[in-house]
Write a protein that holds these residues in place. Structure first.
Motif, mmCIF file in Angstrom:
data_model
loop_
_atom_site.group_PDB
_atom_site.id
_atom_site.type_symbol
_atom_site.label_atom_id
_atom_site.label_comp_id
_atom_site.label_asym_id
_atom_site.label_seq_id
_atom_site.Cartn_x
_atom_site.Cartn_y
_atom_site.Cartn_z
ATOM 1 N N LEU A 170 13.519 -20.734 56.458
ATOM 2 C CA LEU A 170 14.582 -19.815 56.215
ATOM 3 C C LEU A 170 14.799 -19.067 57.538
ATOM 4 O O LEU A 170 13.926 -18.835 58.304
ATOM 5 C CB LEU A 170 14.370 -18.609 55.246
ATOM 6 N N TYR A 172 17.065 -15.917 59.410
ATOM 7 C CA TYR A 172 17.933 -14.694 58.776
ATOM 8 C C TYR A 172 18.046 -13.744 60.363
ATOM 9 O O TYR A 172 17.147 -13.489 61.026
ATOM 10 C CB TYR A 172 16.882 -13.867 57.818
ATOM 11 N N VAL A 174 21.846 -11.491 62.273
ATOM 12 C CA VAL A 174 22.887 -10.950 62.177
ATOM 13 C C VAL A 174 23.763 -11.487 62.814
ATOM 14 O O VAL A 174 23.606 -11.904 64.028
ATOM 15 C CB VAL A 174 22.859 -9.553 62.475
ATOM 16 N N THR A 180 25.208 -10.268 57.700
ATOM 17 C CA THR A 180 23.762 -10.834 57.620
ATOM 18 C C THR A 180 24.084 -12.425 57.551
ATOM 19 O O THR A 180 24.939 -13.034 56.897
ATOM 20 C CB THR A 180 22.785 -10.374 56.303
ATOM 21 N N ALA A 181 23.146 -13.149 58.308
ATOM 22 C CA ALA A 181 23.279 -14.448 58.309
ATOM 23 C C ALA A 181 22.029 -15.162 57.990
ATOM 24 O O ALA A 181 20.941 -14.628 58.415
ATOM 25 C CB ALA A 181 23.660 -14.866 59.858
ATOM 26 N N TYR A 182 22.014 -15.855 56.893
ATOM 27 C CA TYR A 182 20.733 -16.447 56.481
ATOM 28 C C TYR A 182 21.115 -17.931 55.938
ATOM 29 O O TYR A 182 22.143 -18.115 55.066
ATOM 30 C CB TYR A 182 19.881 -15.742 55.254
ATOM 31 N N LEU A 184 18.922 -21.997 54.910
ATOM 32 C CA LEU A 184 17.764 -22.744 54.921
ATOM 33 C C LEU A 184 18.026 -24.050 55.713
ATOM 34 O O LEU A 184 19.091 -24.449 55.853
ATOM 35 C CB LEU A 184 17.389 -23.449 53.520
#
Lengths: 415, 277
Positions: A170, A172, A174, A180-182, A184
Motif C-alpha cells: 500500500l 499512502y 497526499v 489523500t492518495a492511496y 495498492l
C-alpha cells in the motif's frame, strides 16, 4: 646539436652512477605523479558519474524552491515547451522527466516512509542506473498497462517491509490536489544500490502511474539531464538558463550536481588536496636531488671551469651550459618516466580494478562502488612534465650562477 | 584509505563545529511589530498558561468538526469533516473521518507514542512510521506529528510574561496577556518558542505564534468564535496559517465539543479502529 648542448650532454654522463641515481629519482617522481593523478581523476569522475546516475543527473531542472521543500508544491509544467528547449540544447547526452514525492509504504504490519519516484523507463535507462541495479525481478514496464500498478523497491526497503516479488503493498500519501492518495502496488523487482540510504528509501513506479496517484496532471517535479561530460555541466546550465528564462521566467530552477551534492564536491576537494600535498613534497625532493647532483658536479670541476673561463668563455655561456646540464638531467628522467607511465596508464584507462577487504567496506561507507578507475587525459602528463621542469629550472639556477660567477684565478688555484 | 579517513575526519570536524556554534543558542522571537504595555509584576505566567490549557482540554473529550484547507493549488477549498474521542489521561485518541466520501470511515488511533491509521477502502491498518510524522495530515497544514505530539504547554515549557496587548493593534482584538513559552531541554517539542496571547478576561488563548530555534516565525494560530461551555470559554473557530507556505491556510470549525465524558477504553483499540462508524 650545438657545441654547448653536446658539451652539456657529455658532462652529464661523466659521473654515470650519480647521474643515474638522479635520473632514477626523476623517473620515479614523474611516474608516481602521473599514475596518482590518473587514478584520482578516474576515481573522481567515476564518483561523480555514479552519484549523478543515482541522483538528478549533471543538471536538474525543477520548480523554483523545490530543493528546499522537496514537495509537489513546486512543479515543472510538462506541456512540451521544456522538452523542446532541452532537445535543442547542445551537449545533452540524455534526459528524463520524474515525479518524486514522499509516501508511506506499507505491507502487512510493517510500514515506512519512502521516496517514490515516477520515471519514464525508456528515457530513464539512459540517465540513471536504476534499471541496471535490479537484482531480483525486473524494472517497471515501459508501458504501464491498465490494470496492475508496478513498483520496484530498494532491496533494504523490501527487506524491512518483508515483501517479495508479486506481493501487494500500500502506498499512502497526499496528492497535489490535497486529497489523500492511496493505492495498492505490485512489487515486480528490487534494486541493489551502492548508496545504502537510497536502498532503504527508494521506490520506483512508472511516471504515468505516479502522475495519476498524485493527481499531478501535466506537471512533473524535475528533469534530470546528463551532459556529455561532467565538465560540461556549467556551460549546459548556462545555455539552458537563458533559453528557459525566456519562456518560463523565474518559475524554474536549474542546478548542477555540484549544487545538489555539495558533499561530493567537498569530498573530492579534500581528496585532491591530500594528494597534491604529497606530490608537491615529492617533486620538491626531486628538485633538491637535481640541485645536489649539479652542485657536486661543478665543485668537482672547479679547476676545469676556471680554465675555460681563463680561456675566454663568457660567464653567460658557462651559465647556459650548466643550466642545460640540469635540464638534460631532468629531461632524461622525464622521458624515461613518461615512457613508463603513459603506456601503463593507457592500459589501465577504462579498466575497473576491483578492491577487496577493508578498503571495499570503506568505499561502500561513502556509497561508492569498490573499484579503482584510471583516466588518461592530456592535462595530466603535460601538467606534470611542466611542473617538474619548472622545479628543475629553479633548482639549476643556483649551481649555474655559482659556476658563472667564479673568478678564474681562484678557480685555477683551488684543488 | 588515508584519503578516506582524512575526508571522514573533515566531516566530523565540521559537524562538531556546527553543533558547537549553535549549541543552546535559541534566538528570541521578534515581537517589535506589536506594541506591548508593561504588565503588572504580580502575574504568574505559568498559571496563565495553565488556565489557557485547561480551557480547551479535559480528561475525556468528544469533538466533532470540520476542517477547511485553502491553498493556491485549489480552486475551491478542501473540506474534511471528522469527529474524535480523546482520553488525555491515558494519552489515547481516536479520530474518524466523515467526509469527503473517498476518506469516509478512515480512522486514526493514537496509542502514545504510536499512530495507527485504518483505510476501509483497501481494508488496511497501517502504523504511521516516525519518518512520516512531519507529513501533512489529510492534506491540511497540520502534520501527523501535530496529532500525536504529547507535550503539555504547562509542564514542558518555562513561561515568561512579556507584557499586555491592548487589543487595539493587529495581533488580537481583546486586551490580553502576551506570554512566551520556552521549551525545557529535552522536552518533546519541535518549537524554539511559542508566544501566546491570553485573554485577560477569560484566560482563553486568542492567538499563538510558533517560532523555530532561530526565532523565525513558522506558524500563526488564531482562535475565534468563543462560546461559553459551563465554566469554559471555548473557541469554536481555529485558524492556522503556515508562514513557510504562501497562500495556505487551515481552519477548523467546531460543531460540537463535550468535556469530561465517560468514554469506554475499548474505543481506543485497533479492533475498534477497523469498525467504520
Amino acid at each position: 646539436m650545438g657545441i654547448e648542448t653536446r658539451l652539456a650532454w657529455r658532462n652529464v654522463w661523466r659521473n654515470k652512477r650519480r647521474t643515474a641515481l638522479s635520473v632514477a629519482a626523476t623517473v620515479f617522481a614523474i611516474f608516481l605523479v602521473i599514475i596518482s593523478v590518473g587514478m584520482a581523476t578516474g576515481v573522481h569522475e567515476k564518483m561523480i558519474e555514479d552519484a549523478v546516475r543515482l541522483a538528478s543527473g549533471h543538471v536538474a531542472i525543477s520548480g523554483a524552491g523545490y530543493r528546499q521543500s522537496m514537495t509537489l508544491e513546486q512543479f515543472v509544467p510538462w506541456d512540451g515547451r521544456l522538452e523542446e528547449v532541452i532537445e535543442a540544447a547542445p551537449n545533452v547526452r540524455a534526459w528524463a522527466p520524474r515525479i518524486s514525492s514522499f509516501a508511506l509504504i506499507s505491507y502487512d504490519d510493517q510500514s515506512q516512509g519512502g521516496m517514490v519516484i515516477g520515471v519514464d523507463p525508456a528515457r530513464e535507462k539512459n540517465v540513471s542506473e536504476f534499471s541496471q541495479k535490479v537484482n531480483e525481478g525486473r524494472f517497471v514496464s515501459v508501458d504501464p498497462g491498465p490494470t496492475v500498478r508496478e513498483i520496484v523497491l530498494g532491496r533494504k526497503l523490501a527487506d524491512r517491509l518483508g515483501v517479495g516479488l508479486g506481493d501487494e503493498i500500500l502506498l499512502y500519501g497526499v496528492a497535489y490536489s490535497l486529497e489523500t492518495a492511496y493505492e495498492l502496488f505490485t512489487v515486480v523487482g528490487t534494486m541493489a544500490l551502492p548508496d545504502h540510504r537510497l536502498e532503504r528509501n527508494l521506490a520506483i513506479v512508472h511516471i504515468q502511474v505516479a502522475s495519476e496517484f498524485y493527481v499531478y496532471e501535466d506537471r512533473i517535479t524535475e528533469v534530470a539531464i546528463l551532459a556529455s561530460e561532467a565538465a560540461e555541466s556549467d556551460s549546459l546550465l548556462a545555455d539552458l538558463e537563458i533559453a528557459l528564462a525566456a519562456r518560463f521566467g523565474d518559475q524554474l530552477e536549474l542546478q548542477t550536481y555540484e549544487q545538489i551534492m555539495p558533499g561530493l564536491v567537498q569530498l573530492i576537494l579534500i581528496d585532491d588536496a591530500g594528494m597534491y600535498i604529497t606530490l608537491i613534497i615529492l617533486i620538491v625532493v626531486v628538485g633538491f636531488g637535481i640541485l645536489n647532483t649539479i652542485l657536486m658536479a661543478i665543485l668537482e670541476r672547479t679547476r676545469e671551469l676556471g680554465v675555460v673561463l681563463a680561456l675566454g668563455l663568457k660567464p653567460m655561456a658557462l651559465f647556459r651550459m650548466i643550466y642545460l646540464e640540469s635540464m638534460l638531467l631532468a629531461g632524461v628522467g622525464l622521458v624515461i618516466g613518461l615512457s613508463l607511465a603513459l603506456p601503463l596508464l593507457a592500459w589501465l584507462h577504462g579498466i575497473e580494478v576491483p578492491l577487496g577487504g577493508d578498503i571495499a567496506k570503506g568505499t561502500e561507507l561513502f556509497g561508492m562502488e569498490p573499484t579503482l578507475t584510471f583516466k588518461l587525459n592530456m592535462i595530466n602528463p603535460i601538467g606534470s612534465t611542466i611542473t617538474i621542469l619548472v622545479v628543475a629550472a629553479i633548482a639549476a639556477f643556483y649551481p649555474a650562477l655559482k659556476a658563472s660567477r667564479a673568478r678564474p684565478i681562484d678557480a685555477l688555484r683551488s684543488l | 584509505m588515508i584519503r578516506i579517513a582524512l575526508s571522514f575526519a573533515g566531516r566530523i570536524g565540521r559537524t562538531l563545529l556546527i553543533s558547537l556554534l549553535f549549541q543552546g543558542v535559541a534566538i528570541a522571537a521578534d515581537l517589535s511589530e506589536f506594541n506591548l504595555e508593561q504588565a503588572p509584576p504580580n502575574v504568574d505566567a505559568r498559571q496563565l498558561a495553565r488556565t489557557a490549557e485547561d480551557n480547551m482540554r479535559s480528561d475525556r473529550t468528544f469533538f466533532k468538526g470540520e476542517m477547511t484547507v485553502v491553498s493556491p493549488r485549489l480552486t475551491r477549498p478542501r473540506v474534511v469533516a471528522f469527529h474524535s474521542w480523546e482520553d488525555s489521561q491515558e494519552k489515547k485518541s481516536l479520530i474518524r473521518i466523515d467526509a469527503p466520501s473517498k476518506d469516509k470511515g478512515t480512522g486514526f488511533l493514537k496509542l502514545h507514542p504510536n499512530l495507527w491509521m485504518y483505510i476501509p477502502r483497501v481494508e488496511r491498518t497501517v502504523r504511521v512510521p516516525p519518518s512520516m510524522m512531519l507529513q501533512s495530515w489529510m492534506g491540511s497544514d497540520f502534520s501527523n506529528d501535530d496529532l500525536v505530539r504529547e507535550s503539555s504547554e504547562v509542564d514542558d515549557y518555562d513561561h515568561r510574561l512579556l507584557g499586555i496587548d491592548t487589543g487595539q493593534g493587529s495581533a488580537v482584538d481583546r486586551r490580553s496577556y502576551v506570554v512566551e513559552y520556552r521549551p525545557h531541554e529535552g522536552a518533546p517539542v519541535v518549537w524554539g518558542s511559542i508566544v501566546a496571547w491570553l485573554d485577560i478576561e477569560s484566560g482563553a488563548p486568542l492567538r499563538q505564534d510558533f517560532f523555530d530555534e532561530e526565532g523565525e516565525r513558522l506558524r500563526v494560530m488564531r482562535f475565534g468564535d468563543f462560546r461559553q461551555i459551563e465554566d469554559r470559554f471555548v473557541p469554536h473557530h481555529w485558524e492556522m496559517t503556515p508562514l513557510d507556505k504562501r497562500g495556505h491556510k487551515t481552519t477548523i470549525k467546531i460543531e460540537k465539543i463535550e468535556f469530561d465524558l465517560e468514554i469506554q477504553s475499548s474505543i481506543f483499540t485497533t479492533r475498534n479502529l477497523k469498525r467504520r462508524d
